[in-house]
Design a protein around this motif. Sequence first.
Motif, PDB file in Angstrom:
ATOM      1  N   LEU A 118       0.769  -1.034  -0.451  1.00 23.66           N
ATOM      2  CA  LEU A 118       0.114  -0.100   0.132  1.00 23.66           C
ATOM      3  C   LEU A 118       0.314   0.869  -0.246  1.00 23.66           C
ATOM      4  N   LEU A 119       0.836   2.302  -1.345  1.00 20.55           N
ATOM      5  CA  LEU A 119       1.865   3.266  -1.186  1.00 20.55           C
ATOM      6  C   LEU A 119       1.450   4.249  -0.875  1.00 20.55           C
ATOM      7  N   GLY A 120      -0.268   4.429  -1.128  1.00 15.97           N
ATOM      8  CA  GLY A 120      -0.988   5.901  -0.891  1.00 15.97           C
ATOM      9  C   GLY A 120      -2.510   5.435  -0.904  1.00 15.97           C
ATOM     10  N   PHE A 121      -3.120   6.354  -0.860  1.00 16.18           N
ATOM     11  CA  PHE A 121      -4.680   7.431  -1.119  1.00 16.18           C
ATOM     12  C   PHE A 121      -5.069   8.126  -1.730  1.00 16.18           C
ATOM     13  N   VAL A 122      -5.772   7.940  -2.853  1.00 17.03           N
ATOM     14  CA  VAL A 122      -6.550   9.023  -3.673  1.00 17.03           C
ATOM     15  C   VAL A 122      -8.279   8.985  -3.338  1.00 17.03           C
ATOM     16  N   SER A 123      -8.480  10.183  -2.936  1.00 16.80           N
ATOM     17  CA  SER A 123      -9.972  10.729  -2.908  1.00 16.80           C
ATOM     18  C   SER A 123     -10.142  12.074  -3.765  1.00 16.80           C
ATOM     19  N   LYS A 124     -11.835  12.208  -3.132  1.00 16.88           N
ATOM     20  CA  LYS A 124     -11.992  12.955  -4.353  1.00 16.88           C
ATOM     21  C   LYS A 124     -11.491  14.433  -3.870  1.00 16.88           C
ATOM     22  N   THR A 125     -10.337  14.241  -2.557  1.00 19.54           N
ATOM     23  CA  THR A 125     -10.908  15.656  -2.250  1.00 19.54           C
ATOM     24  C   THR A 125      -9.152  15.967  -2.625  1.00 19.54           C
ATOM     25  N   ASP A 126      -8.623  14.774  -2.563  1.00 22.32           N
ATOM     26  CA  ASP A 126      -7.013  14.948  -3.192  1.00 22.32           C
ATOM     27  C   ASP A 126      -7.382  15.558  -5.003  1.00 22.32           C
ATOM     28  N   ILE A 127      -7.987  15.152  -5.680  1.00 20.74           N
ATOM     29  CA  ILE A 127      -8.126  15.083  -6.602  1.00 20.74           C
ATOM     30  C   ILE A 127      -8.880  16.637  -6.747  1.00 20.74           C
ATOM     31  N   LEU A 128      -9.279  17.150  -6.794  1.00 21.37           N
ATOM     32  CA  LEU A 128     -10.244  18.736  -6.054  1.00 21.37           C
ATOM     33  C   LEU A 128      -9.177  19.894  -6.077  1.00 21.37           C
ATOM     34  N   ARG A 129      -8.149  19.124  -4.674  1.00 21.99           N
ATOM     35  CA  ARG A 129      -6.941  19.579  -4.407  1.00 21.99           C
ATOM     36  C   ARG A 129      -5.847  19.730  -5.504  1.00 21.99           C
ATOM     37  N   ALA A 130      -5.948  18.557  -6.946  1.00 24.67           N
ATOM     38  CA  ALA A 130      -4.825  18.985  -7.562  1.00 24.67           C
ATOM     39  C   ALA A 130      -5.363  19.902  -8.491  1.00 24.67           C
ATOM     40  N   VAL A 131      -6.639  19.921  -8.561  1.00 23.86           N
ATOM     41  CA  VAL A 131      -7.210  20.876 -10.087  1.00 23.86           C
ATOM     42  C   VAL A 131      -6.994  22.131  -9.271  1.00 23.86           C
ATOM     43  N   SER A 132      -6.939  23.045  -8.306  1.00 23.11           N
ATOM     44  CA  SER A 132      -6.727  23.675  -7.893  1.00 23.11           C
ATOM     45  C   SER A 132      -5.514  24.359  -7.359  1.00 23.11           C
ATOM     46  N   THR A 133      -4.784  23.398  -7.844  1.00 21.85           N
ATOM     47  CA  THR A 133      -3.470  23.956  -7.233  1.00 21.85           C
ATOM     48  C   THR A 133      -2.450  23.717  -8.371  1.00 21.85           C
ATOM     49  N   GLU A 134      -2.854  23.166 -10.099  1.00 13.98           N
ATOM     50  CA  GLU A 134      -2.285  22.468 -11.656  1.00 13.98           C
ATOM     51  C   GLU A 134      -3.909  22.930 -12.231  1.00 13.98           C
ATOM     52  N   PRO A 135      -3.438  23.923 -13.521  1.00 13.86           N
ATOM     53  CA  PRO A 135      -4.210  24.002 -14.070  1.00 13.86           C
ATOM     54  C   PRO A 135      -3.519  22.995 -14.894  1.00 13.86           C
ATOM     55  N   ALA A 136      -2.786  22.490 -15.109  1.00 15.75           N
ATOM     56  CA  ALA A 136      -2.469  21.978 -16.444  1.00 15.75           C
ATOM     57  C   ALA A 136      -3.550  20.650 -16.474  1.00 15.75           C
ATOM     58  N   LEU A 137      -4.122  20.330 -15.270  1.00 18.08           N
ATOM     59  CA  LEU A 137      -4.444  18.712 -14.301  1.00 18.08           C
ATOM     60  C   LEU A 137      -5.509  18.308 -15.531  1.00 18.08           C
ATOM     61  N   SER A 138      -5.818  17.981 -16.503  1.00 18.52           N
ATOM     62  CA  SER A 138      -6.810  17.718 -17.341  1.00 18.52           C
ATOM     63  C   SER A 138      -7.733  16.205 -17.130  1.00 18.52           C
ATOM     64  N   LEU A 139      -8.708  16.800 -16.483  1.00 14.76           N
ATOM     65  CA  LEU A 139      -9.785  15.452 -16.079  1.00 14.76           C
ATOM     66  C   LEU A 139     -11.441  15.591 -17.082  1.00 14.76           C
ATOM     67  N   TRP A 140     -11.658  14.638 -16.836  1.00 14.19           N
ATOM     68  CA  TRP A 140     -12.931  14.473 -17.897  1.00 14.19           C
ATOM     69  C   TRP A 140     -13.914  13.337 -17.054  1.00 14.19           C
ATOM     70  N   GLY A 141     -14.868  13.906 -16.384  1.00 12.93           N
ATOM     71  CA  GLY A 141     -16.188  12.521 -15.898  1.00 12.93           C
ATOM     72  C   GLY A 141     -16.582  11.810 -17.024  1.00 12.93           C
TER      73      GLY A 141
END
Length: 206
Positions: free
Chosen positions: A183-206
């Motif tokens: 077990l190396l880590g954990f990714v939650s919805k909060t982590d993704i939202l934090r990445a989106v808010s701090t990394e403008p280049a991050l491209s996501l789709w639903g």
Amino acid sequence: MFSVYGITGRVFHGTPGELDAVPALWPGRRIAPVGQQNNESANTFQLPLQGKVAQAKYAAQQQLDHERGPVFECRQIMRSPVITVAAGQSVQAAWQILQQHGIHQCPVLQDGRLVGLVSDRDLLTALVIADGVAREVLQRQVADVMRTPVLSADPGTDVRHLTALLLTQHLDGIPILGSDETLLGFVSKTDILRAVSTEPALSLWG
């Protein structure tokens, strides 16, 4: 790439498109105490899109991803180290761990292996909270209320693929495991939202 783990170990490893073949994964099911469940077998799972068809579909998806813009991997946004609980711990002890660390869910380990995922909602099936203190109503262990099998992702998994699964399958987070099943880590919805808010280049789709 994604994997699925139950109490007997890994039962699936493959692409997002192949996950629908895994029985009992959507939605997560609760199990009887560890040691009382019928044996699971990796041979039970038959994956669709075999051979060249699967390879062609995956290659086409990868090409589309490249055209959409910069790709971030799970390793770049995951939280580590990970707070965990043991399958044999009491529900009350697990509740206290979640409250102490201010989290709503965490992976469940047995002998160091990922076997499930438990949330505060799962724990409340066996607890009554009075004045902010957990009162154990039923003498139950984490294994009695955890969700298993549990979906996990490789650290190199495209964050967009993981996000799509969180949205379509109504998941709150996914454990990240290495090639040795550590077990190396954990990714939650909060982590993704934090990445989106701090990394403008991050491209996501639903």
